[in-house]
Design a protein around this motif. Sequence first.
Motif, PDB file in Angstrom:
ATOM      1  N   VAL A  84      -7.849   7.620  -5.197  1.00 48.80           N
ATOM      2  CA  VAL A  84      -7.652   8.985  -5.694  1.00 48.80           C
ATOM      3  C   VAL A  84      -6.195   9.276  -6.046  1.00 48.80           C
ATOM      4  N   GLY A  85      -5.302   8.324  -5.827  1.00 47.25           N
ATOM      5  CA  GLY A  85      -3.897   8.532  -6.133  1.00 47.25           C
ATOM      6  C   GLY A  85      -3.142   9.146  -4.968  1.00 47.25           C
ATOM      7  N   ALA A  86      -1.872   9.393  -5.190  1.00 49.10           N
ATOM      8  CA  ALA A  86      -1.004   9.935  -4.146  1.00 49.10           C
ATOM      9  C   ALA A  86      -1.412  11.347  -3.762  1.00 49.10           C
ATOM     10  N   ALA A  87      -1.205  11.673  -2.499  1.00 46.31           N
ATOM     11  CA  ALA A  87      -1.507  13.021  -2.022  1.00 46.31           C
ATOM     12  C   ALA A  87      -0.574  14.033  -2.682  1.00 46.31           C
ATOM     13  N   ARG A  88      -1.140  15.207  -2.971  1.00 45.88           N
ATOM     14  CA  ARG A  88      -0.355  16.295  -3.531  1.00 45.88           C
ATOM     15  C   ARG A  88      -0.234  17.414  -2.501  1.00 45.88           C
ATOM     16  N   THR A  89       0.943  18.035  -2.429  1.00 46.19           N
ATOM     17  CA  THR A  89       1.153  19.120  -1.473  1.00 46.19           C
ATOM     18  C   THR A  89       1.560  20.422  -2.150  1.00 46.19           C
ATOM     19  N   THR A  90       1.923  20.364  -3.422  1.00 49.47           N
ATOM     20  CA  THR A  90       2.311  21.569  -4.150  1.00 49.47           C
ATOM     21  C   THR A  90       1.689  21.551  -5.540  1.00 49.47           C
TER      22      THR A  90
END
Length: 206
Positions: A84-90
Amino acid sequence: MKKNLISAILMASFLAGCVGGVAQLPATSRTASVTGGFVDETLSDEQNQTISEVSVGTVAYVTGIDADRGQMVASVGISGTPTVGAARTTGSGTYSTTYSYGVIDGITRTSSRISGYRGGESGTMTLFADFDTGILQGSSSELTVDGGVAGSTVSGIVTANYSYPGASGSLSGTLNGQIGATGIIATFHGHDENTVMAGGLVGTSP
């Protein structure tokens, strides 16, 4: 999906009233592991299905009968390790997803037999994820997602709205999965006293 009446004669363990093996309710749903593209369940009259996106991963689900426990079962799981790719936080993003789920509705159980009507729905839906507020939402005529995101984890509630010849209704279920910068994959399942449902969604972010 065309309606299909499924039924089974209950096993001797059920007829004998073996307390340890008889399920209180005639319907249940759950998550399970997946091997070789199939959910790890052993059921009568199984109907196995998958939904996948080649760059993300595969969800497998099954509906069928556990004649030993006297239950209709809907079970779902994610195959292997999704991408799913890198985690996003913003920030925020949209995900173009495909969903599919199976239903057994109108479940009835007597002292010797269990039966129900099997169908399901599938389609496409755009999901909106707000990583600042942790909201994940989207809807179609057949599925509504009211979820949340925390890091790479997806959770929340779905509502399945199904209609096929002889059966129609609405059932809520639990959503669980993964999300990242490039994709999303999730399972969902739910049940009440006379209905079971399980399925999944998978998609990408442009």
